[in-house]
Design a protein around this motif. Structure first.
Motif, short mmCIF file in Angstrom:
data_model
loop_
_atom_site.label_atom_id
_atom_site.label_comp_id
_atom_site.label_asym_id
_atom_site.label_seq_id
_atom_site.Cartn_x
_atom_site.Cartn_y
_atom_site.Cartn_z
N MET A 1 0.84 -1.20 0.00
CA MET A 1 0.00 0.00 0.00
C MET A 1 0.88 1.25 0.00
SD MET A 1 -3.07 1.04 2.57
CE MET A 1 -3.84 2.61 2.40
N LEU A 2 0.40 2.24 -0.71
CA LEU A 2 1.16 3.48 -0.82
C LEU A 2 0.68 4.49 0.23
CD1 LEU A 2 3.30 4.62 -2.88
CD2 LEU A 2 1.37 5.77 -3.98
N HIS A 3 1.64 4.99 1.02
CA HIS A 3 1.31 6.01 2.02
C HIS A 3 1.78 7.37 1.50
CE1 HIS A 3 0.14 3.27 5.28
NE2 HIS A 3 0.98 2.43 4.69
N ASN A 4 1.21 8.42 2.08
CA ASN A 4 1.63 9.74 1.62
C ASN A 4 1.44 10.81 2.70
OD1 ASN A 4 -0.96 11.44 1.07
ND2 ASN A 4 -1.44 9.42 0.25
N ARG A 5 2.06 11.97 2.43
CA ARG A 5 1.96 13.10 3.37
C ARG A 5 1.19 14.26 2.75
NH1 ARG A 5 7.74 14.88 4.23
NH2 ARG A 5 6.82 16.40 5.63
N VAL A 6 0.37 13.96 1.78
CA VAL A 6 -0.31 15.03 1.05
C VAL A 6 -1.17 15.88 1.98
CG1 VAL A 6 -2.01 15.55 -0.77
CG2 VAL A 6 -0.26 13.82 -1.17
N LYS A 7 -1.93 15.22 2.85
CA LYS A 7 -2.84 15.96 3.73
C LYS A 7 -2.05 16.87 4.69
CE LYS A 7 -7.00 15.26 6.46
NZ LYS A 7 -7.95 14.29 6.98
N GLU A 8 -0.99 16.30 5.23
CA GLU A 8 -0.16 17.06 6.18
C GLU A 8 0.46 18.29 5.50
OE1 GLU A 8 3.29 14.78 7.41
OE2 GLU A 8 4.35 16.69 7.63
N LEU A 9 1.05 18.07 4.33
CA LEU A 9 1.72 19.17 3.63
C LEU A 9 0.73 20.18 3.07
CD1 LEU A 9 4.51 17.06 1.97
CD2 LEU A 9 4.87 18.90 3.60
N ARG A 10 -0.40 19.70 2.67
CA ARG A 10 -1.44 20.62 2.16
C ARG A 10 -1.87 21.58 3.27
NH1 ARG A 10 -6.78 20.52 2.34
NH2 ARG A 10 -6.97 18.37 3.09
N ALA A 11 -2.01 21.02 4.48
CA ALA A 11 -2.39 21.87 5.62
C ALA A 11 -1.27 22.86 5.93
CB ALA A 11 -2.68 20.99 6.83
N ARG A 12 -0.03 22.38 5.84
CA ARG A 12 1.12 23.25 6.14
C ARG A 12 1.22 24.41 5.15
NH1 ARG A 12 6.88 20.44 6.58
NH2 ARG A 12 5.77 19.13 8.05
N PHE B 1 -3.32 25.08 1.69
CA PHE B 1 -4.15 24.87 0.50
C PHE B 1 -5.41 24.10 0.88
CE2 PHE B 1 0.05 24.34 -2.02
CZ PHE B 1 0.14 25.70 -2.25
N SER B 2 -6.49 24.43 0.23
CA SER B 2 -7.67 23.56 0.34
C SER B 2 -7.47 22.44 -0.70
CB SER B 2 -8.94 24.34 0.02
OG SER B 2 -8.93 24.74 -1.33
N GLN B 3 -8.30 21.40 -0.62
CA GLN B 3 -8.19 20.32 -1.62
C GLN B 3 -8.42 20.87 -3.02
OE1 GLN B 3 -10.98 17.30 -0.33
NE2 GLN B 3 -9.42 16.23 0.85
N GLY B 4 -9.37 21.78 -3.12
CA GLY B 4 -9.71 22.38 -4.42
C GLY B 4 -8.55 23.18 -5.00
N GLU B 5 -7.90 23.97 -4.12
CA GLU B 5 -6.77 24.80 -4.58
C GLU B 5 -5.61 23.93 -5.05
OE1 GLU B 5 -7.35 28.76 -1.75
OE2 GLU B 5 -6.16 27.08 -1.05
N LEU B 6 -5.30 22.92 -4.24
CA LEU B 6 -4.19 22.03 -4.62
C LEU B 6 -4.53 21.31 -5.93
CD1 LEU B 6 -1.47 20.71 -4.00
CD2 LEU B 6 -2.66 19.02 -2.61
N GLY B 7 -5.78 20.86 -6.03
CA GLY B 7 -6.21 20.19 -7.26
C GLY B 7 -6.03 21.08 -8.48
N GLN B 8 -6.40 22.34 -8.30
CA GLN B 8 -6.29 23.30 -9.40
C GLN B 8 -4.82 23.51 -9.81
OE1 GLN B 8 -8.22 27.00 -8.40
NE2 GLN B 8 -9.29 27.02 -10.35
N ARG B 9 -3.96 23.55 -8.81
CA ARG B 9 -2.52 23.78 -9.07
C ARG B 9 -1.89 22.61 -9.83
NH1 ARG B 9 -0.87 28.03 -5.13
NH2 ARG B 9 1.31 27.72 -5.67
N VAL B 10 -2.38 21.41 -9.57
CA VAL B 10 -1.78 20.24 -10.25
C VAL B 10 -2.67 19.69 -11.37
CG1 VAL B 10 -0.36 19.57 -8.26
CG2 VAL B 10 -2.66 18.62 -8.50
N GLY B 11 -3.81 20.34 -11.58
CA GLY B 11 -4.67 19.97 -12.72
C GLY B 11 -5.56 18.78 -12.51
#
Lengths: 166, 67
Positions: free
Chosen positions: B1-12, B15-25
């Protein structure tokens, strides 16, 4: 996202399938007469009270829903000009393919539907071979599979989008 | 299984989920799926996310038992 027309599309299809089933119930109960002589060619159909009511009612409801359906597609196309939908497109309208995450959900839902058909189609075929079922039951059997197809697809997509909202 | 720090870094990064999504398309939903580990992103998307957070891909994503 749950209000996206592509997400709601299976619900529309399920409604049309139920209406089609009601129409089939009415039409298969009709007594028909074909006259083909040298002087006359005519075809007449006589429906009992319940059958005629079901055919007429289902036809009217279908007609109204088709109008609303087209309005919804038009509204979707105005809101999402880069993801326009058409009832004539070959790819199913319900596919969500905006990005790889949504494609992943679509694949999961499609796999469920495919697995269902792998078992359900042979089962239905065997059922039709063994039992001498009336025409209406055969039509309803096929419609049931179509209904299940959209139900499974909708529930799977909905599950992922619901989890996402939490 | 793949783990990640996306939520942690997004909070740091705030960014909201929408903003981050927009930045990476991608859509907001896709960011949500990645954060929950429900979906493993493509290499392209993983690289885009790592670039947004200014870290290496293997610092953002790792396999179970490897960190």
């Amino acid at each position: 996202m749950k209000k996206d027309f592509r997400v709601q599309y299976p619900l529309w299809q399920m409604t049309f399938i139920v209406l089609f089933g009601i129409m089939a119930f009415g039409l298969t109960g009709a007594s028909t007469e074909l006259i083909h002589t040298e002087n006359e060619l005519s075809y007449s159909m006589e429906l009992a009270k319940i059958e005629s009511f079901s055919v007429l009612g289902a036809t009217i409801i279908t007609f109204v829903l088709v109008i609303i359906f087209f309005i919804k597609i038009s509204k979707h196309n105005k809101q999402h000009p880069s993801q326009k939908l058409s009832i004539w497109q070959i790819r199913p309208i319900e596919y969500l393919e905006q990005d790889e995450g949504m494609t992943h959900i679509t694949r999961r839902a499609s796999q469920k539907v495919y697995t269902f058909f792998v078992w359900a189609l042979p089962f239905l075929a065997v059922l039709f071979m063994i039992f001498e079922l009336p025409r209406l039951w055969m039509i309803l059997g096929i419609l049931f599979l179509a209904l299940m197809q959209y139900l499974l697809y909708y529930l799977e997509v909905r599950k992922h989008l619901k989890e996402d909202d939490e | 299984m793949l783990h990640n720090r996306v939520k942690e870094l997004r909070a740091r990064f705030g960014f909201s989920q929408g903003e981050l999504g927009q930045r990476v398309g991608v859509t907001r939903q896709t960011i949500g799926f990645i954060e929950k580990g429900e979906f493993s992103p493509s290499i392209t998307l993983a690289l885009k996310l790592a670039r947004e957070f200014e870290i290496k891909v293997d610092e953002l994503f790792w396999l179970e038992g490897e960190k």
